[in-house]
Scaffold this motif. Sequence first.
Motif, PDB file in Angstrom:
ATOM      1  N   UNK A  69      76.990 -56.066  74.802  1.00  0.00           N
ATOM      2  CA  UNK A  69      76.913 -54.604  74.880  1.00  0.00           C
ATOM      3  C   UNK A  69      75.561 -54.085  74.410  1.00  0.00           C
ATOM      4  N   UNK A  70      75.283 -52.839  74.710  1.00  0.00           N
ATOM      5  CA  UNK A  70      74.031 -52.214  74.277  1.00  0.00           C
ATOM      6  C   UNK A  70      73.908 -52.295  72.762  1.00  0.00           C
ATOM      7  N   UNK A  71      72.684 -52.612  72.303  1.00  0.00           N
ATOM      8  CA  UNK A  71      72.429 -52.669  70.874  1.00  0.00           C
ATOM      9  C   UNK A  71      72.821 -53.970  70.206  1.00  0.00           C
ATOM     10  N   UNK A  72      73.167 -54.988  70.997  1.00  0.00           N
ATOM     11  CA  UNK A  72      73.635 -56.247  70.399  1.00  0.00           C
ATOM     12  C   UNK A  72      72.499 -57.199  70.062  1.00  0.00           C
ATOM     13  N   UNK A  73      71.264 -56.888  70.474  1.00  0.00           N
ATOM     14  CA  UNK A  73      70.130 -57.737  70.157  1.00  0.00           C
ATOM     15  C   UNK A  73      69.582 -58.550  71.311  1.00  0.00           C
ATOM     16  N   UNK A  74      70.058 -58.309  72.524  1.00  0.00           N
ATOM     17  CA  UNK A  74      69.623 -59.106  73.679  1.00  0.00           C
ATOM     18  C   UNK A  74      68.118 -58.993  73.909  1.00  0.00           C
ATOM     19  N   UNK A  78      59.814 -67.914  82.190  1.00  0.00           N
ATOM     20  CA  UNK A  78      59.774 -66.522  82.639  1.00  0.00           C
ATOM     21  C   UNK A  78      60.950 -65.786  82.005  1.00  0.00           C
ATOM     22  N   UNK A  79      60.626 -64.759  81.208  1.00  0.00           N
ATOM     23  CA  UNK A  79      61.639 -63.900  80.608  1.00  0.00           C
ATOM     24  C   UNK A  79      61.794 -62.656  81.465  1.00  0.00           C
ATOM     25  N   UNK A  80      63.044 -62.214  81.652  1.00  0.00           N
ATOM     26  CA  UNK A  80      63.312 -61.040  82.491  1.00  0.00           C
ATOM     27  C   UNK A  80      64.303 -60.150  81.750  1.00  0.00           C
ATOM     28  N   UNK A  81      63.868 -58.942  81.420  1.00  0.00           N
ATOM     29  CA  UNK A  81      64.702 -58.013  80.653  1.00  0.00           C
ATOM     30  C   UNK A  81      65.309 -56.980  81.595  1.00  0.00           C
ATOM     31  N   UNK A  82      66.528 -57.240  82.043  1.00  0.00           N
ATOM     32  CA  UNK A  82      67.230 -56.370  82.996  1.00  0.00           C
ATOM     33  C   UNK A  82      66.338 -55.989  84.175  1.00  0.00           C
ATOM     34  N   UNK A  83      65.809 -56.962  84.902  1.00  0.00           N
ATOM     35  CA  UNK A  83      64.783 -56.678  85.906  1.00  0.00           C
ATOM     36  C   UNK A  83      65.280 -55.927  87.132  1.00  0.00           C
ATOM     37  N   UNK A 100      70.938 -59.247  81.122  1.00  0.00           N
ATOM     38  CA  UNK A 100      71.602 -58.429  82.136  1.00  0.00           C
ATOM     39  C   UNK A 100      72.858 -57.792  81.562  1.00  0.00           C
ATOM     40  N   UNK A 101      73.114 -56.553  81.983  1.00  0.00           N
ATOM     41  CA  UNK A 101      74.388 -55.887  81.692  1.00  0.00           C
ATOM     42  C   UNK A 101      75.392 -56.126  82.812  1.00  0.00           C
ATOM     43  N   UNK A 102      74.934 -56.713  83.897  1.00  0.00           N
ATOM     44  CA  UNK A 102      75.750 -56.878  85.100  1.00  0.00           C
ATOM     45  C   UNK A 102      76.455 -58.235  85.052  1.00  0.00           C
ATOM     46  N   UNK A 103      77.759 -58.207  84.784  1.00  0.00           N
ATOM     47  CA  UNK A 103      78.512 -59.458  84.666  1.00  0.00           C
ATOM     48  C   UNK A 103      78.501 -60.240  85.971  1.00  0.00           C
ATOM     49  N   UNK A 139      76.011 -62.195  73.176  1.00  0.00           N
ATOM     50  CA  UNK A 139      75.576 -61.655  71.887  1.00  0.00           C
ATOM     51  C   UNK A 139      76.452 -60.465  71.503  1.00  0.00           C
ATOM     52  N   UNK A 140      76.692 -60.323  70.206  1.00  0.00           N
ATOM     53  CA  UNK A 140      77.449 -59.177  69.693  1.00  0.00           C
ATOM     54  C   UNK A 140      76.967 -58.876  68.277  1.00  0.00           C
ATOM     55  N   UNK A 141      76.517 -57.641  68.072  1.00  0.00           N
ATOM     56  CA  UNK A 141      76.065 -57.200  66.744  1.00  0.00           C
ATOM     57  C   UNK A 141      75.026 -58.142  66.137  1.00  0.00           C
TER      58      UNK A 141
END
Length: 251
Positions: free
Chosen positions: A39-44, A169-174, A203-206, A219-221
């Motif tokens: 989820x958002x804010x989990x540290x990804x 190659x790192x991709x942050x929600x590309x 990615x937030x997209x499962x 990741x969580x918290x």
Amino acid sequence: MLSIEIKVEALHAWYGNDEVLHGIDLAIEPRSVTAIIGPSGCGKSTFIRCLNRLHETNPGARVAGHVWVGGEDVYRMDPIDVRRTIGMVFQRPNPFPTMSIFDNVALGLKFAGVKDRRRLRARVEESLAMAALWDEVKDRLHQPAMSLSGGQQQRLCIARALAVEPRVLLMDEPTSALDPISTMRIEELVQNLKQTYTIVIVTHNMQQAARIADQTAFFLDGHLIEVGPTSKVFTKPDDKRTEDYVSGRFG
């Protein structure tokens, strides 16, 4: 024994006094795709920014622990060398707006000391081809990068990252800012690039993680709850929190 391209050990990260990553341990095989979900804010995003030492560029940010890439501890390397070894593509396309398509891709090479025009052009062409963009831009290389569509701009940023020949190659929600067709093209590109590169994608997209990732880490918290083959994480997770997240009970 399987080889390891990225090894993360006891990684902690802070923004000021706020600890946002709590002792992450993770191993990633070469030429694979690892999805980071949660989820958002989990540290990804913080996690992948620690991999190429971008996290420490934030005022008050610090890191403890180890990140090895290809057997080298990135926190003992020059940060410039780290970012050549570990390329980064961000959530929103960020081509240099005052530069041409060609110069966007060539910039990193010029910083690395490549001056020969023929060599520059060959590497730019190769990088654009790897990013599945060459055929679309080969006749307008000297037009502004901002003349491209959003999806093309993101592939241009991928070509720019590939030009300096990174290992990772790192991709942050590309694809989060892209339309479905552009998203599909980026996903196809990721599958092709993993034949050469090790890719870590937030990615937030499962569904996207299920489609493209060999391994998924949840990741969580600020904690790594579970990591494993993507099919297992999505169908038979070991932790109830993972099951709740991937099934949409929270997130």
